[in-house]
Design a protein around this motif. Structure first.
Motif, mmCIF file in Angstrom:
data_model
loop_
_atom_site.group_PDB
_atom_site.id
_atom_site.type_symbol
_atom_site.label_atom_id
_atom_site.label_comp_id
_atom_site.label_asym_id
_atom_site.label_seq_id
_atom_site.Cartn_x
_atom_site.Cartn_y
_atom_site.Cartn_z
ATOM 1 N N THR A 31 0.710 -1.014 -0.098
ATOM 2 C CA THR A 31 0.111 0.098 0.000
ATOM 3 C C THR A 31 0.709 1.470 0.056
ATOM 4 O OG1 THR A 31 -0.450 -0.369 2.389
ATOM 5 C CG2 THR A 31 -2.241 -0.766 0.998
ATOM 6 N N GLY A 32 1.959 1.157 0.626
ATOM 7 C CA GLY A 32 3.097 2.205 0.712
ATOM 8 C C GLY A 32 3.394 2.679 -0.866
ATOM 9 N N VAL A 52 -0.521 13.454 5.040
ATOM 10 C CA VAL A 52 -0.566 12.177 6.085
ATOM 11 C C VAL A 52 0.814 11.425 6.120
ATOM 12 C CG1 VAL A 52 -1.906 10.448 6.994
ATOM 13 C CG2 VAL A 52 -3.113 12.127 5.540
ATOM 14 N N MET A 53 1.061 11.082 4.732
ATOM 15 C CA MET A 53 2.297 10.143 4.715
ATOM 16 C C MET A 53 3.576 11.041 4.974
ATOM 17 S SD MET A 53 1.460 8.434 0.890
ATOM 18 C CE MET A 53 2.965 7.536 0.807
ATOM 19 N N GLY A 56 3.926 10.835 8.455
ATOM 20 C CA GLY A 56 4.260 9.493 9.349
ATOM 21 C C GLY A 56 3.142 9.080 9.828
ATOM 22 N N GLU A 57 1.864 9.570 9.546
ATOM 23 C CA GLU A 57 0.785 9.128 9.966
ATOM 24 C C GLU A 57 -0.068 8.112 9.174
ATOM 25 O OE1 GLU A 57 -1.283 12.974 10.996
ATOM 26 O OE2 GLU A 57 0.182 13.142 12.523
ATOM 27 N N LEU A 58 -1.110 7.467 9.667
ATOM 28 C CA LEU A 58 -1.648 6.645 8.642
ATOM 29 C C LEU A 58 -2.855 7.231 7.837
ATOM 30 C CD1 LEU A 58 -2.135 3.259 11.176
ATOM 31 C CD2 LEU A 58 -0.460 3.903 9.263
ATOM 32 N N VAL A 59 -2.908 6.597 6.472
ATOM 33 C CA VAL A 59 -3.868 7.070 5.446
ATOM 34 C C VAL A 59 -5.277 6.337 5.970
ATOM 35 C CG1 VAL A 59 -4.416 6.856 3.214
ATOM 36 C CG2 VAL A 59 -2.123 7.491 3.736
ATOM 37 N N VAL A 64 -6.942 2.729 1.769
ATOM 38 C CA VAL A 64 -6.046 1.633 1.343
ATOM 39 C C VAL A 64 -6.778 0.327 1.220
ATOM 40 C CG1 VAL A 64 -3.948 2.574 2.697
ATOM 41 C CG2 VAL A 64 -5.819 1.356 4.052
ATOM 42 N N GLY A 85 2.944 -4.094 4.209
ATOM 43 C CA GLY A 85 2.421 -2.795 4.826
ATOM 44 C C GLY A 85 0.916 -2.507 4.961
ATOM 45 N N TYR A 86 0.143 -3.919 4.737
ATOM 46 C CA TYR A 86 -1.417 -3.939 4.826
ATOM 47 C C TYR A 86 -1.579 -5.194 5.385
ATOM 48 C CZ TYR A 86 -6.027 -3.785 3.456
ATOM 49 O OH TYR A 86 -7.804 -3.821 3.760
ATOM 50 N N ARG A 88 -2.717 -2.630 8.436
ATOM 51 C CA ARG A 88 -2.141 -1.808 9.520
ATOM 52 C C ARG A 88 -3.058 -1.361 10.683
ATOM 53 N NH1 ARG A 88 2.292 0.289 5.907
ATOM 54 N NH2 ARG A 88 3.682 1.595 6.940
ATOM 55 N N GLN A 92 -8.545 -2.590 9.151
ATOM 56 C CA GLN A 92 -8.122 -3.121 7.820
ATOM 57 C C GLN A 92 -7.875 -4.558 7.829
ATOM 58 O OE1 GLN A 92 -4.328 -1.085 6.591
ATOM 59 N NE2 GLN A 92 -5.164 0.933 7.298
ATOM 60 N N ARG A 161 13.224 8.619 0.274
ATOM 61 C CA ARG A 161 11.909 8.723 0.595
ATOM 62 C C ARG A 161 11.755 9.831 1.274
ATOM 63 N NH1 ARG A 161 8.915 3.176 2.468
ATOM 64 N NH2 ARG A 161 8.033 4.760 3.608
ATOM 65 N N ASP A 163 9.657 10.640 3.822
ATOM 66 C CA ASP A 163 9.467 10.390 5.206
ATOM 67 C C ASP A 163 10.410 9.321 5.725
ATOM 68 O OD1 ASP A 163 8.841 8.030 3.444
ATOM 69 O OD2 ASP A 163 7.009 7.560 4.422
ATOM 70 N N ARG A 172 6.258 7.103 12.609
ATOM 71 C CA ARG A 172 5.673 5.959 11.948
ATOM 72 C C ARG A 172 5.755 4.508 12.789
ATOM 73 N NH1 ARG A 172 9.535 6.394 7.200
ATOM 74 N NH2 ARG A 172 8.780 4.277 6.541
HETATM 75 P P1 AMP Z 1 5.162 2.105 3.855
HETATM 76 O O1 AMP Z 1 5.931 2.434 2.475
HETATM 77 O O2 AMP Z 1 4.500 1.013 3.979
HETATM 78 O O3 AMP Z 1 6.282 2.428 4.989
HETATM 79 O O4 AMP Z 1 4.041 3.437 3.913
HETATM 80 C C1 AMP Z 1 4.524 4.691 3.656
HETATM 81 C C2 AMP Z 1 3.185 5.487 4.392
HETATM 82 O O5 AMP Z 1 2.258 5.151 3.820
HETATM 83 C C3 AMP Z 1 2.995 5.214 5.983
HETATM 84 O O6 AMP Z 1 3.865 5.942 6.937
HETATM 85 C C4 AMP Z 1 1.318 5.794 5.658
HETATM 86 O O7 AMP Z 1 1.271 7.155 5.958
HETATM 87 C C5 AMP Z 1 1.065 5.401 4.263
HETATM 88 N N1 AMP Z 1 0.358 3.878 4.665
HETATM 89 C C6 AMP Z 1 0.976 2.760 3.641
HETATM 90 N N2 AMP Z 1 0.326 1.687 3.878
HETATM 91 C C7 AMP Z 1 -0.714 2.027 4.740
HETATM 92 C C8 AMP Z 1 -1.970 1.391 5.290
HETATM 93 N N3 AMP Z 1 -1.981 0.065 5.077
HETATM 94 N N4 AMP Z 1 -2.582 2.189 6.187
HETATM 95 C C9 AMP Z 1 -2.328 3.486 6.255
HETATM 96 N N5 AMP Z 1 -1.376 4.179 5.816
HETATM 97 C C10 AMP Z 1 -0.553 3.301 5.053
#
Ligand code: AMP
Length: 231
Positions: A31-32, A52-53, A56-59, A64, A85-86, A88, A92, A161, A163, A172
């Protein structure tokens, strides 16, 4: 074979998922990655997710889970998928159950990569990738053989990246502890969780995951009824 790779940022989920794609023809559903592509393309989802990303917070769960649902309908998922990454959050995890059920699929394993959080910050903050082919590097642990040139494709541009900075990584990690780690007991109750030492060498982590997947092939799915042979 459908598996979830679970672990905080920098645990190695993406690296191990890429190996499984190359070795087993499974599809990596990150999902990232999907969200970063949406941000880059400037889609409505990307516009909503960007800030949001970066924080470092969650979408939102709805966004997703919709992305995962669409992705599961593509033909390349036939050999199995790796959820990277899903899910989370608990919401979900519930959504995923439904998405899989609707498609006649089931989860085989939830593999938790166990890691030392202090070491993770250094892992995440130092990482960067080739802007052309995506090969991964690290300031301390893995520089290109020729400085400034990608080992894999010879390109000279690299990217980080937005973030992957110390402050955002802290948020995160906190999100992982508060919202993601609590979903493990849900899967544990179903007998799906296996743990791997994510601090071990990348190859060793890969073999440990391979051994878990091999085990499933010899075993009935949890909850299934095995019928003894006649005679
Ligand atoms: P990642 O690449 O998995 O570290 O994700 C990067 C960013 O994308 C996270 O810090 C969140 O902001 C967002 N993100 C990715 N996957 C999810 C998810 N399953 N639920 C919510 N936010 C997500």
């Amino acid at each position: 074979m459908n598996i979830i790779l679970l672990g905080p940022p920098g645990a190695g989920k993406g690296t191990q998922a890429a190996r499984l794609v190359a070795e087993r023809g499974m599809a990596q559903l990150s999902t990232g990655d999907m969200l970063r592509a949406a941000v880059k393309a400037g889609t409505p989802v990307g516009l909503q997710a960007k800030a949001v990303m970066e924080a470092g917070e969650l979408v939102s769960d709805a966004i997703v889970s919709a992305l995962i649902g669409e992705r599961l309908d593509k033909a390349d998922t036939a050999e199995g998928v790796i959820f990277d990454g899903y899910p989370r959050t608990a919401a979900q995890a519930d959504a995923l159950d439904l998405l899989l059920l609707e498609r006649g699929r089931a989860l085989d394993w939830v593999i938790e990569l166990e890691v030392d959080e202090a070491a993770l910050i250094e892992r995440v903050v130092g990482r960067y990738t080739c802007a052309n082919c995506g090969a991964g590097y690290h300031d301390r642990f893995k520089s290109p053989v020729v400085v400034g040139t990608c080992d894999a494709c010879g390109a000279h541009a690299f990217k980080r990246r937005p973030d992957d900075n110390a402050e955002t990584v802290g948020t995160r990690m906190a999100e992982y502890r508060a919202k993601t780690a609590p979903i493990l007991p849900i899967y544990e109750a179903r007998g799906l969780v296996r743990r791997v030492d994510g601090m071990a060498d990348m190859e060793m982590v890969g073999s440990a995951i391979g051994a878990i997947l091999a085990e499933r092939t010899d075993r009935a799915r949890p909850g299934s009824v095995s019928v003894p042979a006649r005679g």
